[in-house]
Design a protein around this motif. Sequence first.
Motif, PDB file in Angstrom:
ATOM      1  N   LYS A  50      42.963  35.260  26.550  1.00 39.01           N
ATOM      2  CA  LYS A  50      42.256  36.623  26.704  1.00 39.01           C
ATOM      3  C   LYS A  50      41.923  36.727  28.155  1.00 39.01           C
ATOM      4  O   LYS A  50      41.825  36.222  29.091  1.00 39.01           O
ATOM      5  N   ALA A  51      41.762  38.191  28.346  1.00 41.22           N
ATOM      6  CA  ALA A  51      41.690  38.787  29.679  1.00 41.22           C
ATOM      7  C   ALA A  51      40.290  39.510  29.752  1.00 41.22           C
ATOM      8  O   ALA A  51      39.713  40.201  28.864  1.00 41.22           O
ATOM      9  N   GLY A  52      39.598  39.143  30.921  1.00 37.47           N
ATOM     10  CA  GLY A  52      38.174  39.760  31.125  1.00 37.47           C
ATOM     11  C   GLY A  52      38.206  40.586  32.247  1.00 37.47           C
ATOM     12  O   GLY A  52      38.656  40.022  33.340  1.00 37.47           O
ATOM     13  N   GLN A  53      37.316  41.564  32.359  1.00 34.09           N
ATOM     14  CA  GLN A  53      37.074  42.280  33.460  1.00 34.09           C
ATOM     15  C   GLN A  53      35.314  42.473  33.824  1.00 34.09           C
ATOM     16  O   GLN A  53      34.747  42.766  32.584  1.00 34.09           O
ATOM     17  N   PHE A  54      34.977  41.893  34.602  1.00 31.26           N
ATOM     18  CA  PHE A  54      33.479  41.607  34.988  1.00 31.26           C
ATOM     19  C   PHE A  54      32.805  42.248  35.766  1.00 31.26           C
ATOM     20  O   PHE A  54      33.485  42.408  37.033  1.00 31.26           O
ATOM     21  N   SER A  55      31.833  42.849  35.526  1.00 31.53           N
ATOM     22  CA  SER A  55      30.907  43.357  36.555  1.00 31.53           C
ATOM     23  C   SER A  55      29.609  42.690  36.505  1.00 31.53           C
ATOM     24  O   SER A  55      28.974  42.618  35.514  1.00 31.53           O
ATOM     25  N   ALA A  56      28.882  42.523  37.874  1.00 32.65           N
ATOM     26  CA  ALA A  56      27.656  41.599  37.557  1.00 32.65           C
ATOM     27  C   ALA A  56      27.086  42.002  38.912  1.00 32.65           C
ATOM     28  O   ALA A  56      27.201  42.728  39.748  1.00 32.65           O
ATOM     29  N   LEU A  57      25.600  41.475  38.762  1.00 27.78           N
ATOM     30  CA  LEU A  57      24.821  41.570  39.993  1.00 27.78           C
ATOM     31  C   LEU A  57      24.374  39.912  40.422  1.00 27.78           C
ATOM     32  O   LEU A  57      23.793  39.461  39.426  1.00 27.78           O
ATOM     33  N   VAL A  96      51.330  37.382  24.577  1.00 30.35           N
ATOM     34  CA  VAL A  96      50.174  37.737  24.964  1.00 30.35           C
ATOM     35  C   VAL A  96      50.265  39.093  25.684  1.00 30.35           C
ATOM     36  O   VAL A  96      49.604  39.991  25.423  1.00 30.35           O
ATOM     37  N   SER A  97      50.854  39.049  26.839  1.00 28.78           N
ATOM     38  CA  SER A  97      51.127  40.119  27.470  1.00 28.78           C
ATOM     39  C   SER A  97      51.664  41.273  27.002  1.00 28.78           C
ATOM     40  O   SER A  97      51.573  42.572  27.489  1.00 28.78           O
ATOM     41  N   GLU A  98      52.430  41.112  25.996  1.00 25.38           N
ATOM     42  CA  GLU A  98      52.764  42.183  25.123  1.00 25.38           C
ATOM     43  C   GLU A  98      51.665  43.387  24.655  1.00 25.38           C
ATOM     44  O   GLU A  98      51.904  44.506  24.256  1.00 25.38           O
ATOM     45  N   HIS A  99      50.654  42.568  24.430  1.00 27.42           N
ATOM     46  CA  HIS A  99      49.390  43.254  23.813  1.00 27.42           C
ATOM     47  C   HIS A  99      48.213  43.304  24.469  1.00 27.42           C
ATOM     48  O   HIS A  99      47.294  44.261  24.123  1.00 27.42           O
ATOM     49  N   VAL A 100      47.985  42.390  25.604  1.00 22.78           N
ATOM     50  CA  VAL A 100      46.747  42.409  26.467  1.00 22.78           C
ATOM     51  C   VAL A 100      47.366  42.392  27.806  1.00 22.78           C
ATOM     52  O   VAL A 100      48.151  41.518  28.389  1.00 22.78           O
ATOM     53  N   ARG A 101      46.839  43.278  28.872  1.00 28.50           N
ATOM     54  CA  ARG A 101      47.068  43.306  30.055  1.00 28.50           C
ATOM     55  C   ARG A 101      46.389  42.082  30.818  1.00 28.50           C
ATOM     56  O   ARG A 101      45.377  41.929  30.804  1.00 28.50           O
ATOM     57  N   LEU A 102      47.420  41.218  31.119  1.00 34.62           N
ATOM     58  CA  LEU A 102      47.107  40.115  32.022  1.00 34.62           C
ATOM     59  C   LEU A 102      47.434  40.257  33.445  1.00 34.62           C
ATOM     60  O   LEU A 102      48.471  40.629  33.885  1.00 34.62           O
ATOM     61  N   ASP A 103      46.391  40.025  34.096  1.00 39.30           N
ATOM     62  CA  ASP A 103      46.594  40.109  35.907  1.00 39.30           C
ATOM     63  C   ASP A 103      46.829  38.729  36.347  1.00 39.30           C
ATOM     64  O   ASP A 103      46.120  37.926  36.115  1.00 39.30           O
ATOM     65  N   GLY A 104      48.324  38.436  36.789  1.00 37.57           N
ATOM     66  CA  GLY A 104      48.789  37.306  37.152  1.00 37.57           C
ATOM     67  C   GLY A 104      47.803  36.670  38.462  1.00 37.57           C
ATOM     68  O   GLY A 104      47.690  35.669  38.699  1.00 37.57           O
ATOM     69  N   ALA A 105      46.997  37.667  39.048  1.00 36.16           N
ATOM     70  CA  ALA A 105      46.127  36.902  40.437  1.00 36.16           C
ATOM     71  C   ALA A 105      44.641  36.888  39.877  1.00 36.16           C
ATOM     72  O   ALA A 105      43.906  36.224  40.671  1.00 36.16           O
ATOM     73  N   ALA A 106      44.575  37.050  38.526  1.00 40.07           N
ATOM     74  CA  ALA A 106      42.982  36.710  38.187  1.00 40.07           C
ATOM     75  C   ALA A 106      42.679  35.381  38.146  1.00 40.07           C
ATOM     76  O   ALA A 106      43.591  34.366  38.119  1.00 40.07           O
ATOM     77  N   ARG A 107      41.545  34.976  38.096  1.00 43.52           N
ATOM     78  CA  ARG A 107      41.002  33.576  38.261  1.00 43.52           C
ATOM     79  C   ARG A 107      41.253  33.186  36.624  1.00 43.52           C
ATOM     80  O   ARG A 107      41.081  33.796  35.988  1.00 43.52           O
TER      81      ARG A 107
END
Length: 173
Positions: A50-57, A96-107
Amino acid sequence: MNAIDNSPSDKTDISLGELLGEAAKTPDLPLVFLYDGKPVKPGYHVTEVKAGQFSALDCGANPEAWSEIFVQLWDIEEGERTHMTAGKFSAIVRKVSEHVRLDGAARLTFEVSDGARPMQLFCAKDPVAKDGALHVVLTPRPASCKPRDRWLAEEKIKAASSCAPSAGSRCCS
Protein backbone atom coordinates in the motif's frame (compact mmCIF):
# COMPACT_ATOMS: atom_id res chain seq x y z
CA MET A 1 5.42 22.53 4.36
CA ASN A 2 8.67 20.73 5.05
CA ALA A 3 9.26 17.56 3.08
CA ILE A 4 10.96 14.78 4.98
CA ASP A 5 14.21 13.73 3.35
CA ASN A 6 13.53 10.14 2.29
CA SER A 7 17.09 9.56 1.15
CA PRO A 8 18.80 7.06 3.43
CA SER A 9 21.75 8.44 5.36
CA ASP A 10 23.01 5.23 6.90
CA LYS A 11 21.35 2.76 4.54
CA THR A 12 19.04 1.36 7.19
CA ASP A 13 16.02 2.89 5.53
CA ILE A 14 15.98 2.07 1.83
CA SER A 15 13.33 3.06 -0.69
CA LEU A 16 11.13 0.76 -2.75
CA GLY A 17 13.11 1.74 -5.84
CA GLU A 18 16.39 0.71 -4.22
CA LEU A 19 14.98 -2.68 -3.24
CA LEU A 20 13.55 -3.28 -6.72
CA GLY A 21 16.83 -2.18 -8.32
CA GLU A 22 18.76 -4.80 -6.37
CA ALA A 23 16.08 -7.42 -7.04
CA ALA A 24 16.41 -6.73 -10.79
CA LYS A 25 20.12 -7.60 -10.62
CA THR A 26 19.41 -11.04 -9.12
CA PRO A 27 15.83 -11.97 -10.14
CA ASP A 28 16.37 -15.73 -9.78
CA LEU A 29 17.75 -15.59 -6.24
CA PRO A 30 15.43 -16.38 -3.33
CA LEU A 31 14.46 -13.18 -1.50
CA VAL A 32 14.95 -13.74 2.22
CA PHE A 33 13.89 -11.12 4.75
CA LEU A 34 15.48 -11.38 8.20
CA TYR A 35 13.96 -9.92 11.35
CA ASP A 36 14.32 -10.59 15.05
CA GLY A 37 17.57 -12.40 14.21
CA LYS A 38 15.97 -15.02 11.98
CA PRO A 39 14.86 -15.40 8.35
CA VAL A 40 11.21 -15.37 7.34
CA LYS A 41 9.80 -18.83 6.77
CA PRO A 42 9.96 -20.18 3.20
CA GLY A 43 6.17 -19.99 2.85
CA TYR A 44 5.95 -16.24 3.55
CA HIS A 45 3.44 -14.18 1.61
CA VAL A 46 3.37 -10.57 0.52
CA THR A 47 -0.20 -9.99 1.65
CA GLU A 48 -0.48 -6.28 0.93
CA VAL A 49 1.39 -3.42 -0.71
CA LYS A 50 0.00 0.00 0.00
CA ALA A 51 0.99 3.58 -0.64
CA GLY A 52 0.33 6.48 1.69
CA GLN A 53 0.69 10.23 1.48
CA PHE A 54 1.01 11.76 4.92
CA SER A 55 0.66 15.27 6.29
CA ALA A 56 1.39 15.92 9.93
CA LEU A 57 2.45 18.46 12.52
CA ASP A 58 5.58 17.37 14.41
CA CYS A 59 6.36 17.96 18.08
CA GLY A 60 8.02 21.28 17.21
CA ALA A 61 4.82 22.51 15.49
CA ASN A 62 6.43 22.09 12.07
CA PRO A 63 4.20 20.86 9.24
CA GLU A 64 5.56 17.71 7.61
CA ALA A 65 4.67 15.76 4.45
CA TRP A 66 6.00 12.49 3.07
CA SER A 67 5.07 9.44 1.07
CA GLU A 68 5.51 5.91 2.32
CA ILE A 69 5.14 2.43 0.85
CA PHE A 70 4.07 -0.39 3.17
CA VAL A 71 4.82 -4.02 2.31
CA GLN A 72 3.03 -6.49 4.54
CA LEU A 73 4.70 -9.88 5.06
CA TRP A 74 2.87 -12.85 6.54
CA ASP A 75 5.60 -15.04 8.00
CA ILE A 76 4.17 -18.56 7.74
CA GLU A 77 5.28 -22.08 6.90
CA GLU A 78 3.26 -23.44 4.01
CA GLY A 79 3.81 -26.90 2.61
CA GLU A 80 6.89 -27.45 0.48
CA ARG A 81 7.19 -23.82 -0.61
CA THR A 82 10.55 -22.14 -0.87
CA HIS A 83 11.35 -18.46 -0.44
CA MET A 84 9.95 -16.46 -3.35
CA THR A 85 12.49 -15.18 -5.84
CA ALA A 86 13.46 -11.54 -6.09
CA GLY A 87 11.83 -11.58 -9.54
CA LYS A 88 8.51 -12.82 -8.13
CA PHE A 89 8.59 -10.10 -5.46
CA SER A 90 9.19 -7.52 -8.20
CA ALA A 91 6.29 -8.96 -10.23
CA ILE A 92 3.97 -8.60 -7.23
CA VAL A 93 4.99 -4.96 -6.82
CA ARG A 94 4.58 -4.41 -10.58
CA LYS A 95 1.04 -5.86 -10.41
CA VAL A 96 0.20 -3.54 -7.52
CA SER A 97 1.55 -0.56 -9.48
CA GLU A 98 -1.05 -1.24 -12.19
CA HIS A 99 -3.72 -0.23 -9.65
CA VAL A 100 -1.93 1.89 -7.03
CA ARG A 101 0.51 4.75 -7.66
CA LEU A 102 3.81 3.69 -6.08
CA ASP A 103 6.57 6.27 -5.63
CA GLY A 104 9.91 4.47 -5.99
CA ALA A 105 11.61 7.12 -3.84
CA ALA A 106 9.09 6.76 -1.00
CA ARG A 107 10.09 5.61 2.46
CA LEU A 108 9.70 1.83 2.67
CA THR A 109 8.13 0.21 5.73
CA PHE A 110 7.58 -3.50 6.28
CA GLU A 111 4.71 -4.76 8.38
CA VAL A 112 5.50 -8.28 9.58
CA SER A 113 3.45 -10.81 11.51
CA ASP A 114 3.33 -14.56 11.85
CA GLY A 115 -0.44 -14.42 12.23
CA ALA A 116 -0.27 -14.95 15.98
CA ARG A 117 1.90 -12.07 17.22
CA PRO A 118 0.87 -8.46 16.58
CA MET A 119 2.16 -6.85 13.42
CA GLN A 120 5.48 -5.04 13.87
CA LEU A 121 6.94 -2.21 11.77
CA PHE A 122 10.40 -2.50 10.25
CA CYS A 123 12.70 -0.56 7.96
CA ALA A 124 15.07 -2.34 5.58
CA LYS A 125 18.82 -2.27 5.14
CA ASP A 126 20.46 -2.54 1.72
CA PRO A 127 19.85 -5.96 0.15
CA VAL A 128 22.93 -8.20 0.04
CA ALA A 129 23.39 -11.19 -2.27
CA LYS A 130 25.14 -13.97 -0.32
CA ASP A 131 24.88 -17.70 0.21
CA GLY A 132 22.71 -18.09 -2.89
CA ALA A 133 19.98 -15.66 -1.77
CA LEU A 134 19.20 -11.95 -1.72
CA HIS A 135 19.07 -11.05 2.00
CA VAL A 136 17.22 -8.01 3.33
CA VAL A 137 17.71 -7.32 7.03
CA LEU A 138 14.70 -5.67 8.62
CA THR A 139 15.22 -3.58 11.74
CA PRO A 140 12.50 -2.24 14.05
CA ARG A 141 11.23 1.15 12.92
CA PRO A 142 11.79 3.45 15.90
CA ALA A 143 9.83 6.58 16.68
CA SER A 144 11.77 9.79 16.16
CA CYS A 145 11.62 13.49 16.90
CA LYS A 146 11.88 15.23 13.54
CA PRO A 147 13.11 18.61 14.90
CA ARG A 148 15.83 16.78 16.85
CA ASP A 149 16.71 14.67 13.78
CA ARG A 150 17.06 17.83 11.66
CA TRP A 151 19.20 19.49 14.34
CA LEU A 152 21.48 16.42 14.56
CA ALA A 153 21.84 16.36 10.76
CA GLU A 154 22.76 20.07 10.76
CA GLU A 155 25.31 19.51 13.54
CA LYS A 156 26.85 16.64 11.59
CA ILE A 157 27.20 18.87 8.52
CA LYS A 158 28.70 21.67 10.62
CA ALA A 159 31.20 19.29 12.20
CA ALA A 160 32.19 17.88 8.82
CA SER A 161 32.60 21.33 7.27
CA SER A 162 34.65 22.67 10.19
CA CYS A 163 37.12 19.84 9.66
CA ALA A 164 37.36 20.40 5.93
CA PRO A 165 40.89 21.48 5.07
CA SER A 166 41.22 24.99 3.66
CA ALA A 167 44.15 26.51 1.83
CA GLY A 168 47.14 26.46 4.15
CA SER A 169 45.37 24.71 7.03
CA ARG A 170 45.37 21.18 8.33
CA CYS A 171 42.31 19.08 8.97
CA CYS A 172 41.44 18.70 12.62
CA SER A 173 42.14 15.33 14.17
